[in-house]
Design a protein around this motif. Sequence first.
Motif, PDB file in Angstrom:
ATOM      1  N   VAL A  76       0.833  -1.203   0.000  1.00 14.34           N
ATOM      2  CA  VAL A  76       0.000   0.000   0.000  1.00 14.34           C
ATOM      3  C   VAL A  76       0.864   1.248   0.000  1.00 14.34           C
ATOM      4  CG1 VAL A  76      -1.671   1.322   1.356  1.00 14.34           C
ATOM      5  CG2 VAL A  76      -1.979  -1.133   1.056  1.00 14.34           C
ATOM      6  N   SER A  77       1.931   1.220   0.782  1.00 20.06           N
ATOM      7  CA  SER A  77       2.841   2.362   0.825  1.00 20.06           C
ATOM      8  C   SER A  77       3.478   2.606  -0.533  1.00 20.06           C
ATOM      9  CB  SER A  77       3.917   2.127   1.885  1.00 20.06           C
ATOM     10  OG  SER A  77       4.837   3.199   1.904  1.00 20.06           O
ATOM     11  N   ASP A  78       3.845   1.525  -1.224  1.00 24.55           N
ATOM     12  CA  ASP A  78       4.422   1.679  -2.564  1.00 24.55           C
ATOM     13  C   ASP A  78       3.405   2.262  -3.541  1.00 24.55           C
ATOM     14  OD1 ASP A  78       6.718   0.618  -1.524  1.00 24.55           O
ATOM     15  OD2 ASP A  78       6.341  -1.424  -2.259  1.00 24.55           O
ATOM     16  N   LEU A  79       2.140   1.854  -3.415  1.00 25.65           N
ATOM     17  CA  LEU A  79       1.108   2.399  -4.297  1.00 25.65           C
ATOM     18  C   LEU A  79       0.908   3.895  -4.070  1.00 25.65           C
ATOM     19  CD1 LEU A  79      -1.578  -0.451  -4.136  1.00 25.65           C
ATOM     20  CD2 LEU A  79      -0.146   0.150  -6.092  1.00 25.65           C
ATOM     21  N   ILE A  80       0.910   4.301  -2.808  1.00 24.69           N
ATOM     22  CA  ILE A  80       0.742   5.725  -2.507  1.00 24.69           C
ATOM     23  C   ILE A  80       1.920   6.518  -3.038  1.00 24.69           C
ATOM     24  CG2 ILE A  80       0.582   7.407  -0.644  1.00 24.69           C
ATOM     25  CD1 ILE A  80      -0.990   5.377   0.957  1.00 24.69           C
ATOM     26  N   ALA A  81       3.121   5.963  -2.894  1.00 20.15           N
ATOM     27  CA  ALA A  81       4.298   6.657  -3.412  1.00 20.15           C
ATOM     28  C   ALA A  81       4.258   6.772  -4.926  1.00 20.15           C
ATOM     29  CB  ALA A  81       5.566   5.918  -2.973  1.00 20.15           C
ATOM     30  N   ALA A  82       3.629   5.781  -5.580  1.00 18.08           N
ATOM     31  CA  ALA A  82       3.519   5.820  -7.039  1.00 18.08           C
ATOM     32  C   ALA A  82       2.347   6.665  -7.516  1.00 18.08           C
ATOM     33  CB  ALA A  82       3.389   4.403  -7.590  1.00 18.08           C
ATOM     34  N   GLY A  83       1.507   7.137  -6.594  1.00 21.22           N
ATOM     35  CA  GLY A  83       0.375   7.980  -6.970  1.00 21.22           C
ATOM     36  C   GLY A  83      -0.935   7.239  -7.132  1.00 21.22           C
ATOM     37  N   ALA A  84      -0.966   5.930  -6.911  1.00 19.09           N
ATOM     38  CA  ALA A  84      -2.205   5.146  -7.041  1.00 19.09           C
ATOM     39  C   ALA A  84      -2.950   5.155  -5.716  1.00 19.09           C
ATOM     40  CB  ALA A  84      -1.890   3.726  -7.494  1.00 19.09           C
ATOM     41  N   VAL A  85      -3.498   6.303  -5.361  1.00 14.37           N
ATOM     42  CA  VAL A  85      -4.148   6.455  -4.056  1.00 14.37           C
ATOM     43  C   VAL A  85      -5.448   5.661  -3.996  1.00 14.37           C
ATOM     44  CG1 VAL A  85      -5.078   8.128  -2.418  1.00 14.37           C
ATOM     45  CG2 VAL A  85      -3.095   8.726  -3.815  1.00 14.37           C
ATOM     46  N   ARG A  86      -6.197   5.616  -5.092  1.00 14.50           N
ATOM     47  CA  ARG A  86      -7.486   4.910  -5.078  1.00 14.50           C
ATOM     48  C   ARG A  86      -7.296   3.413  -4.845  1.00 14.50           C
ATOM     49  NH1 ARG A  86     -11.487   6.292  -9.889  1.00 14.50           N
ATOM     50  NH2 ARG A  86     -11.152   8.310  -8.863  1.00 14.50           N
ATOM     51  N   GLU A  87      -6.333   2.811  -5.534  1.00 13.36           N
ATOM     52  CA  GLU A  87      -6.059   1.390  -5.327  1.00 13.36           C
ATOM     53  C   GLU A  87      -5.534   1.141  -3.925  1.00 13.36           C
ATOM     54  OE1 GLU A  87      -5.790  -2.642  -5.971  1.00 13.36           O
ATOM     55  OE2 GLU A  87      -6.830  -1.074  -7.113  1.00 13.36           O
ATOM     56  N   ALA A  88      -4.736   2.086  -3.405  1.00 15.40           N
ATOM     57  CA  ALA A  88      -4.233   1.934  -2.042  1.00 15.40           C
ATOM     58  C   ALA A  88      -5.376   1.948  -1.036  1.00 15.40           C
ATOM     59  CB  ALA A  88      -3.232   3.049  -1.735  1.00 15.40           C
ATOM     60  N   ARG A  89      -6.357   2.801  -1.256  1.00 15.42           N
ATOM     61  CA  ARG A  89      -7.509   2.838  -0.346  1.00 15.42           C
ATOM     62  C   ARG A  89      -8.296   1.531  -0.406  1.00 15.42           C
ATOM     63  NH1 ARG A  89      -9.409   7.529   1.843  1.00 15.42           N
ATOM     64  NH2 ARG A  89      -8.225   9.435   1.404  1.00 15.42           N
TER      65      ARG A  89
END
Length: 287
Positions: free
Chosen positions: A23-36
């Motif tokens: 999840v942290s990697d997704l947020i760093a990559a800008g994929a906030v919706r998938e992280a949520r």
Amino acid sequence: MDTTTDTTTTTATVDTAEQLRQVSDLIAAGAVREARRRTARIADAAGGETRALLGQILDALEKHPADAMPQLRQLWKVSDGAGQELIEACVPRPERRAEAATQADRAVRATRAQRREYARRAPRDLTTRQGVPRQRRSQRSADNDAATRRYFADRVDPAEDTDAQSTYDQLDYDRAAVPPMRGLPCVACGVERSTRDQQRTRDDGLCEDCRDSGAAGVPILPATATRAEILTARCDHIAATSTSTAERNARLNRDWRTMRRSDRFIVSDWHARQPACRHRDGGGPAR
């Protein structure tokens, strides 16, 4: 028993930490919706305290790295061992933190000139959002608009307006020129009877000409006969003097068109009692 429980808890914590690292990697990559979405799935399988901690971690990760790290450190201090492992798994990697800080500095430097130019502008040069007041329409203008709308609503398209009548709309002038028949017609010839014939005390259903020529009329009933008995006798006479059922129905239909509503009920009742009779849709004799 306790050893098995501790092992299961440790395994679950490790799995959750690995998922949070993703999840942290997704947020760093800008994929906030998938992280949520992934955080929501992790929270569904976690307990109440862990679910609250996950929400705080996700809130911190979505902030700027300069604000996220102090918040994560504070959460790490107040959490237990399992919570600290989850927080450590979510901490952005050093190289990503450095890259994010560099990008933030670049954005600040790129907009520094614009911000300085905006700060030097005088208040009179600033663009305001206040719009021009809309003028109120006069009553005359509103009336003209309403009249125009009514005109176009009632206007007939010249391409559709034609004087030619369709086959179904043509008027039969010969039939339209004939006034409606008054009273019951003659049972012999079918023409309209005079007012004197219709007002006879002992009505035989004939006109004056047919009576003088000796045509058979409706049997004369006693003076105490009711309206139903008079109409029933007339129907019996029409049925007896008709050569076919079609002729009988045609003569009854001719009477039907001149009858009042109460008389029609009487004729319908008589017709319903006849053998092998057919009713039309309107409830009267069949055509």
